[in-house]
Design an enzyme around this catalytic site. Structure first.
Site, PDB file in Angstrom:
ATOM      1  N   ARG A  27      56.943  78.169  33.616  1.00  0.00           N
ATOM      2  CA  ARG A  27      56.457  76.793  33.566  1.00  0.00           C
ATOM      3  C   ARG A  27      55.627  76.533  32.308  1.00  0.00           C
ATOM      4  NH1 ARG A  27      56.549  74.380  38.789  1.00  0.00           N
ATOM      5  NH2 ARG A  27      54.761  73.084  38.337  1.00  0.00           N
ATOM      6  N   TRP A  74      47.892  75.752  31.937  1.00  0.00           N
ATOM      7  CA  TRP A  74      48.383  75.141  30.696  1.00  0.00           C
ATOM      8  C   TRP A  74      47.306  74.127  30.316  1.00  0.00           C
ATOM      9  CZ3 TRP A  74      50.191  70.292  28.894  1.00  0.00           C
ATOM     10  CH2 TRP A  74      51.005  70.352  27.764  1.00  0.00           C
ATOM     11  N   ASN A  98      46.512  72.077  39.741  1.00  0.00           N
ATOM     12  CA  ASN A  98      47.511  71.615  38.780  1.00  0.00           C
ATOM     13  C   ASN A  98      47.452  70.092  38.785  1.00  0.00           C
ATOM     14  OD1 ASN A  98      49.786  70.995  37.277  1.00  0.00           O
ATOM     15  ND2 ASN A  98      51.241  71.607  38.860  1.00  0.00           N
ATOM     16  N   GLY A  99      47.346  69.485  37.603  1.00  0.00           N
ATOM     17  CA  GLY A  99      47.287  68.017  37.547  1.00  0.00           C
ATOM     18  C   GLY A  99      46.134  67.590  36.659  1.00  0.00           C
ATOM     19  N   GLU A 481      70.340  66.284  20.772  1.00  0.00           N
ATOM     20  CA  GLU A 481      70.037  67.437  21.618  1.00  0.00           C
ATOM     21  C   GLU A 481      70.009  68.727  20.783  1.00  0.00           C
ATOM     22  OE1 GLU A 481      68.804  67.893  24.343  1.00  0.00           O
ATOM     23  OE2 GLU A 481      69.421  69.846  25.064  1.00  0.00           O
ATOM     24  N   LYS A 485      66.732  71.134  20.506  1.00  0.00           N
ATOM     25  CA  LYS A 485      66.777  72.562  20.843  1.00  0.00           C
ATOM     26  C   LYS A 485      66.254  73.393  19.684  1.00  0.00           C
ATOM     27  CE  LYS A 485      67.202  72.560  24.288  1.00  0.00           C
ATOM     28  NZ  LYS A 485      67.526  71.573  25.285  1.00  0.00           N
ATOM     29  N   GLU A 488      62.411  73.035  19.255  1.00  0.00           N
ATOM     30  CA  GLU A 488      61.502  73.521  20.295  1.00  0.00           C
ATOM     31  C   GLU A 488      61.457  75.043  20.396  1.00  0.00           C
ATOM     32  OE1 GLU A 488      62.261  72.362  24.416  1.00  0.00           O
ATOM     33  OE2 GLU A 488      64.384  72.214  23.993  1.00  0.00           O
ATOM     34  N   HIS A 504      71.475  54.847   4.839  1.00  0.00           N
ATOM     35  CA  HIS A 504      70.383  53.883   5.030  1.00  0.00           C
ATOM     36  C   HIS A 504      69.026  54.565   4.955  1.00  0.00           C
ATOM     37  CE1 HIS A 504      73.292  50.805   5.923  1.00  0.00           C
ATOM     38  NE2 HIS A 504      73.896  51.640   6.753  1.00  0.00           N
ATOM     39  N   LYS A 603      57.501  73.997  31.114  1.00  0.00           N
ATOM     40  CA  LYS A 603      58.814  73.695  31.669  1.00  0.00           C
ATOM     41  C   LYS A 603      58.812  72.375  32.427  1.00  0.00           C
ATOM     42  CE  LYS A 603      63.079  74.430  32.833  1.00  0.00           C
ATOM     43  NZ  LYS A 603      64.068  74.088  31.799  1.00  0.00           N
TER      44      LYS A 603
HETATM   45  C1  F6R Z   1      63.975  70.316  26.375  1.00  0.00           C
HETATM   46  C2  F6R Z   1      63.476  70.089  27.724  1.00  0.00           C
HETATM   47  C3  F6R Z   1      62.631  68.895  27.977  1.00  0.00           C
HETATM   48  C4  F6R Z   1      62.947  68.298  29.345  1.00  0.00           C
HETATM   49  C5  F6R Z   1      61.980  67.152  29.674  1.00  0.00           C
HETATM   50  C6  F6R Z   1      62.326  66.491  30.994  1.00  0.00           C
HETATM   51  O1  F6R Z   1      64.751  71.468  26.301  1.00  0.00           O
HETATM   52  O2  F6R Z   1      63.728  70.863  28.608  1.00  0.00           O
HETATM   53  O3  F6R Z   1      62.784  67.947  26.962  1.00  0.00           O
HETATM   54  O4  F6R Z   1      64.267  67.845  29.339  1.00  0.00           O
HETATM   55  O5  F6R Z   1      60.673  67.659  29.743  1.00  0.00           O
HETATM   56  O6  F6R Z   1      62.280  67.399  32.042  1.00  0.00           O
HETATM   57  P1  F6R Z   1      63.043  67.111  33.395  1.00  0.00           P
HETATM   58  O7  F6R Z   1      64.495  67.111  33.103  1.00  0.00           O
HETATM   59  O8  F6R Z   1      62.643  68.230  34.320  1.00  0.00           O
HETATM   60  O9  F6R Z   1      62.572  65.776  33.881  1.00  0.00           O
END
Ligand code: F6R
Length: 608
Positions: A27, A74, A98-99, A481, A485, A488, A504, A603
């Protein structure tokens, strides 16, 4: 985002808590901690960095206990230091959270006035003091927690233990995920099922506003109105080994390779039963026949799915669509259309921005809601009238891969259902599309077999500072995308543009140091794309092109090519993203970054 685990049992729970934290590592976190009830006292250990360091400290100090809570943090409020790591303790009470508590400043001032002193910069410490404050008068942890959470504004999932109440574990949630694991004369709490699979497959999903008291043989849940409620126990189909790495080096690699299986599982009902509205739920036929427009709401990779789906649905079903970034939609003034279908897309189903955007749409009067989600018990699924669950299985790598391609499969299914309901998909065409979907997993295997070629590209990319991704039409979101990728997990700065936009502005960036990756399927836009590629070559840019077997591209000097199977028609984006996933994976390997847990990222983004 933060991970929580807790246990009340008749055996030493320290190893269960540490194993649970390891399973929550995906996570994203920067510090970790545990509190165990040991000899009528709270034994707390906290470390910065990896759970392995915490495990070592627990072992060295021989920490043990029959009841305990643990946490991966986190950082939001306060740096990732040991002092800010959870659990936070007040008197004999320990809390993990968490929150984000939005009114923490006001509560902190009030608690300071009442004589409490603070040792951290976190919002969580106010929860520990607040529970302690109420506990002093009622001497009942359940009651004190209920009084405390009634004062909190914001989002929380919390676990609480107290040194004078052994065999009791309190849990509460509002906006952040938390579930109860049901064992035999032992009970657990966790942020998600994966943490608890080694000890149970039976779960109770708490609802917003619930507070629960867990004993060895009892579970009492009260809802937001304070009424005792009974929440159903659900048997999970997940098994512990489904979230283990097995023969792979990283979860991302495993998940890239799981895509053919994930696609077959997601498409199984469609392939066996045909294009039927029921794939989206009991009410789907009436709702999908009524709607006149679609608004997609999602974040990150899931937003790229929405962008792709727009091309499919407008072309196949003739329904106008717009795709919005959830965190933007929820704060802008939009014009609600009662005939619009709100479609949320999410791997986790717990993304705070997407969930709030859905609630915002509902508050504007939108009645028709559908979610495409990978977690069947998630908040988004519970909040939506229609749903389709992607069968990707747990996704552990922070960078989303199999969740993305299965979302696309589900969205293509939606396009077919909508087309059929509007009389735009005849029986012959339906069979043709089903045959194409049936062939998809096999085609993807062939794309995966190209890994060694992609690896060679990655070796060159790893030296670069920047990269430019180009696509046209429904492959433009795939370029987006690919760029996401790459940045990140390999930390290489990447941008994506529709190729027609090059001149442009972004063409100014192109020189010999800027690799340009172009997605060049054999579709109607190919000739246009070829001209764009010439523009890049003329400026000395180094081109990396992902082609179809039937794409004819005249040989240009220094053009690097990877060739996929024959053009897959509407399904082409699902195949073309795979080399880009592998490219970022191998570039990250070359650079030695932490592939599954990239810096600063989490995550499941359960805070705003
Ligand atoms: C990128 C990635 C994030 C998620 C985003 C939404 O690889 O995993 O950009 O796509 O945080 O997360 P979900 O799909 O769980 O709402």
């Amino acid at each position: 985002m933060c991970g929580i685990i807790g246990a009340v049992a008749q055996r030493n729970v320290a190893p269960i808590l540490i194993e649970g934290l390891k399973r929550l590592e995906y996570r994203g976190y920067d510090s970790a901690g545990v509190a165990l009830l040991q000899d009528q006292e709270i034994k707390r250990i906290r470390t910065t960095g990896r759970v392995a360091a915490l495990e070592e400290a627990v072992r060295e100090q021989n920490a043990h206990g029959l009841t305990g809570i643990a946490h991966t943090r986190w950082a939001t409020h306060g740096a990732p230091t040991e002092g800010n790591a959870h659990p936070h303790v007040s008197g004999g009470i320990a809390v993990v959270h968490n929150g984000i508590i939005e009114n923490h400043e006001a509560l902190r001032a009030e608690l300071k006035q009442a004589g409490f002193s603070f040792t951290s910069q976190t919002d969580t410490e106010v929860i520990a003091h607040l529970i302690n404050h109420y506990f002093k008068s009622c001497r009942d942890l359940f009651q004190a927690t209920r009084e405390a959470v009634a004062r909190l504004q914001g989002a929380y999932a919390i676990g609480v233990v107290c040194d004078s109440m052994p065999n009791k574990l309190i849990a509460a949630r509002q906006g952040s995920p938390l579930l109860i694991g049901v064992g035999v004369e032992e009970h657990f709490i966790a942020s998600d099922t994966s943490a608890l699979l080694p000890v149970t497959q039976r779960f109770i999903y708490l609802e917003d506003g619930d507070v629960a008291e867990l004993g060895l043989t009892s579970i009492v849940v009260v809802d937001k109105n304070g009424a005792a409620v009974s929440r159903a126990i659900q048997q999970s189909e997940l098994r512990a080994e489904m979230v283990e790495l097995g023969e792979y080096r990283h979860y991302m690699q495993k998940e890239i390779y799981e895509q053919p299986r994930a696609l077959s599982d997601t498409l199984q009902e469609l392939i066996n039963g045909g294009v039927q509205p029921i794939l989206f739920g009991m009410e789907a036929e009436s709702i999908l026949s009524t709607i006149e427009r679609i608004t997609f709401l999602a974040c990150g990779t899931s937003y790229h799915s929405a962008l792709t789906a727009r091309y499919w649905i407008e072309a196949l079903a003739g329904i106008p669509c717009n795709a919005e970034i959830a965190s933007e939609y929820r704060y802008r003034t939009s014009v609600p259309d009662p005939k619009a279908l709100i479609v949320t897309i999410s791997q986790s189903g717990e993304t705070a921005d997407t969930l709030s955007a859905l609630k915002h749409a509902q508050s504007l009067g939108h009645e028709y809601t559908l979610t495409i989600c990978n977690v069947s018990e998630s908040a988004l699924v519970r909040e939506s009238r229609l749903n389709m669950i992607t069968r990707a299985g747990p996704e552990i790598g922070v960078a989303s891969t199999k969740a993305f391609t299965t979302q696309l499969a589900a969205l293509f299914t939606l396009a077919l259902v909508l087309a059929k309901l509007r009389g735009r998909l005849n029986a012959v065409e339906e069979q043709k599309q089903i045959a194409a979907l049936r062939a998809l997993p096999g085609q993807m295997q062939r794309v995966l077999a190209l890994e060694s070629r992609v690896q060679r590209w990655a070796e060159r990319f790893a030296e670069k500072q920047h990269a430019l991704f180009l696509g046209r039409g429904m492959h433009y979101p795939i370029a987006l995308e690919g760029a996401l990728k790459l940045k990140e997990i390999s930390y290489i700065h990447a941008e994506a543009y529709p190729a027609g936009e090059l001149k442009h502005g972004p063409l100014a960036l192109v020189d010999k140091d800027m690799p340009v990756i172009a997605i060049a399927p054999n579709d109607a836009l190919l000739e246009k794309l070829k001209s764009n590629l010439q523009e890049v070559r003329a400026r000395g840019g180094e081109l990396y092109v992902v082609l179809d077997e039937d794409t004819h591209i005249q040989d240009m000097d220094e053009i690097h090519k990877i060739t996929l199977p024959l053009h897959a028609g509407w399904l082409s984006p699902i195949l073309h993203v795979v080399p880009l996933q592998m490219l970022s994976y191998h570039a990250a390997l070359q650079k030695g970054t932490d592939v599954d847990k990239p810096r600063n990222l989490a995550k499941s983004v359960t805070v705003e």
